[in-house]
Design an enzyme around this catalytic site. Sequence first.
Site, PDB file in Angstrom:
ATOM      1  N   GLU A  48      20.195 -30.058  -2.157  1.00 23.33           N
ATOM      2  CA  GLU A  48      20.144 -31.208  -3.066  1.00 23.33           C
ATOM      3  C   GLU A  48      19.527 -32.390  -2.321  1.00 23.33           C
ATOM      4  O   GLU A  48      20.109 -32.884  -1.348  1.00 23.33           O
ATOM      5  CB  GLU A  48      21.548 -31.571  -3.553  1.00 23.33           C
ATOM      6  CG  GLU A  48      21.591 -32.834  -4.393  1.00 23.33           C
ATOM      7  CD  GLU A  48      22.999 -33.318  -4.683  1.00 23.33           C
ATOM      8  OE1 GLU A  48      23.151 -34.508  -5.011  1.00 23.33           O
ATOM      9  OE2 GLU A  48      23.944 -32.511  -4.573  1.00 23.33           O
ATOM     10  N   ARG A  52      17.688 -41.507  -3.258  1.00 24.97           N
ATOM     11  CA  ARG A  52      18.281 -42.765  -2.791  1.00 24.97           C
ATOM     12  C   ARG A  52      17.327 -43.615  -1.958  1.00 24.97           C
ATOM     13  O   ARG A  52      17.672 -44.748  -1.610  1.00 24.97           O
ATOM     14  CB  ARG A  52      19.530 -42.472  -1.950  1.00 24.97           C
ATOM     15  CG  ARG A  52      20.646 -41.784  -2.701  1.00 24.97           C
ATOM     16  CD  ARG A  52      21.810 -41.487  -1.776  1.00 24.97           C
ATOM     17  NE  ARG A  52      22.867 -40.725  -2.430  1.00 24.97           N
ATOM     18  CZ  ARG A  52      23.910 -40.202  -1.805  1.00 24.97           C
ATOM     19  NH1 ARG A  52      24.037 -40.368  -0.494  1.00 24.97           N
ATOM     20  NH2 ARG A  52      24.828 -39.517  -2.484  1.00 24.97           N
ATOM     21  N   LYS A 136      29.672 -31.856 -11.587  1.00 28.13           N
ATOM     22  CA  LYS A 136      29.950 -32.377 -10.258  1.00 28.13           C
ATOM     23  C   LYS A 136      31.261 -33.167 -10.333  1.00 28.13           C
ATOM     24  O   LYS A 136      31.509 -33.875 -11.318  1.00 28.13           O
ATOM     25  CB  LYS A 136      28.808 -33.288  -9.825  1.00 28.13           C
ATOM     26  CG  LYS A 136      28.998 -33.958  -8.467  1.00 28.13           C
ATOM     27  CD  LYS A 136      27.736 -34.683  -8.062  1.00 28.13           C
ATOM     28  CE  LYS A 136      27.890 -35.365  -6.714  1.00 28.13           C
ATOM     29  NZ  LYS A 136      26.599 -35.881  -6.207  1.00 28.13           N
TER      30      LYS A 136
END
Length: 216
Positions: A48, A52, A136
Amino acid sequence: MSFTLAKTERLAAILSQSPVIPVLTFEDAASGVETAKALRDGGLKVLEVTLRTPASMEALKAIIDEVEGVTVGAGTVLEPEHVQDAVRVGAAFLISPGVSSRLLAAGSEAPVPFMPGVATASEAMQLAERGATFAKFFPAGPAGGPDYLKALVAPLPDLHFVPTGGITLKNAQDYLAVRNVAAVGGSWVAPTDAIRNGDWAAIRALAKEASALKAR
């Protein structure tokens, strides 16, 4: 705004490949490629890449284009634009720390599996109503940890979670032992200092330890 069976099955197949999904943040594409190779060689083949940093999309694309034998998705997907951009560069799946109505619409309509984040039973119920099978669980530690997830098994038996946030090698197996946990996400397998120092051997060793963990 629903989750199709085909995409759910594809996500299930992806999550079944590894007990640990590295959560990765990169400052440049080159370090992303080398980190991905080290993780793959250590046995972790589902990655993943978080959106960011300014270089995150470039790193995501570089890994997809240059590293064989890995399945790469985009994390920290926060906006519909993130969905579009990640799909365009070839992301195999999308993960969000939470969900909004706009993001849910964009993610559920994407051609690849979308796994939104939840932190409460109410949020989990809302996803289950839309046909979601995976979510998640974030931030896993502050939100209640393994005991909280155990408590959700009875009311939501068909929903499975990928807890992320506060996961380490020491506590990962506690989460993986819970019946409704499909895998865990963690950044400990690729520490920032190791990436910055180019210590690929250390990352490879951490990945080997993580890949030996067992999901229930």
